[in-house]
Design an enzyme around this catalytic site. Structure first.
Site, short mmCIF file in Angstrom:
data_model
loop_
_atom_site.label_atom_id
_atom_site.label_comp_id
_atom_site.label_asym_id
_atom_site.label_seq_id
_atom_site.Cartn_x
_atom_site.Cartn_y
_atom_site.Cartn_z
N CYS A 26 0.82 -1.22 0.00
CA CYS A 26 0.00 0.00 0.00
C CYS A 26 0.85 1.27 0.00
O CYS A 26 0.32 2.37 0.17
CB CYS A 26 -0.93 0.01 1.21
SG CYS A 26 -2.10 -1.36 1.21
N HIS A 70 -12.60 12.04 -5.14
CA HIS A 70 -11.69 12.24 -6.28
C HIS A 70 -10.49 13.11 -5.92
O HIS A 70 -10.05 13.94 -6.71
CB HIS A 70 -12.45 12.79 -7.49
CG HIS A 70 -13.32 11.75 -8.12
ND1 HIS A 70 -14.57 11.45 -7.64
CD2 HIS A 70 -13.08 10.90 -9.15
CE1 HIS A 70 -15.09 10.48 -8.37
NE2 HIS A 70 -14.21 10.11 -9.28
N GLU A 146 -13.22 0.09 2.61
CA GLU A 146 -12.37 0.30 1.43
C GLU A 146 -12.85 -0.59 0.28
O GLU A 146 -12.07 -0.99 -0.57
CB GLU A 146 -10.92 -0.04 1.74
CG GLU A 146 -10.25 0.90 2.68
CD GLU A 146 -8.78 0.61 2.86
OE1 GLU A 146 -8.05 1.53 3.27
OE2 GLU A 146 -8.35 -0.53 2.62
#
Length: 158
Positions: A26, A70, A146
């Site tokens: 990650c 975003h 997630e």
């Protein structure tokens, strides 16, 4: 009494990129389609006998979702991130990798991490603070997923 809001059905979601510095998989910039589930516990009160008005809860959560949507979520208090600028262009370095991202593409967070754990704490704390000024709230629980079936839960109570 407790009210429950399912983020999938209530459209409490956002898509964002983040990274977990120096994590094996990650550590690079990657993204998720996050879903936010909420539980609010408290005493029924007011004219309508609500624990909290569903609309008020969803408005607060949606506001945060819209701030994150975003964007690249960047935690300002992470000791592994060395910032050289946070205005106009966010410039930082992690383990020798240098990044320059336009400021409008970033959401700078007063957090140590942009993990699901930290994001759930952020949502729950903000929601608890804002709802407590209007309702007799005893606890707020938020799960930031997630993706479907994988998330972190944080509960704040008085």
């Amino acid at each position: 009494m407790k009210i429950v809001i399912n983020g999938i059905h209530a459209n409490l979601r956002f898509s964002a990129a983040h990274m977990i510095p120096e994590h094996e998989s990650c550590g690079c910039i990657h993204g998720h389609s996050y879903i936010v589930d909420v539980k609010v516990e408290g005493k029924r009160s007011g004219k309508h006998g609500f624990v909290a008005d569903f609309k008020d809860v969803k408005d607060i959560v949606r506001r945060i979702c819209n701030e994150f949507d975003h964007k690249l979520l960047i935690p300002l208090r992470n000791p592994l991130i060395n910032f050289t600028s946070t205005s106009r262009a966010v410039k930082f370095e992690i383990a020798g990798k240098k990044y320059t991202i336009p400021e409008e593409d970033c959401c700078l967070l007063d957090l140590e991490s942009s993990s699901a754990e930290e994001l759930s704490r952020y949502f729950a704390s903000t929601l608890f603070k804002e709802l407590s000024s209007r309702y007799d709230i005893s606890s707020v629980e938020v799960c930031v997923n997630e993706g479907i079936g994988q998330g972190a839960v944080y509960t704040i109570s008085r």
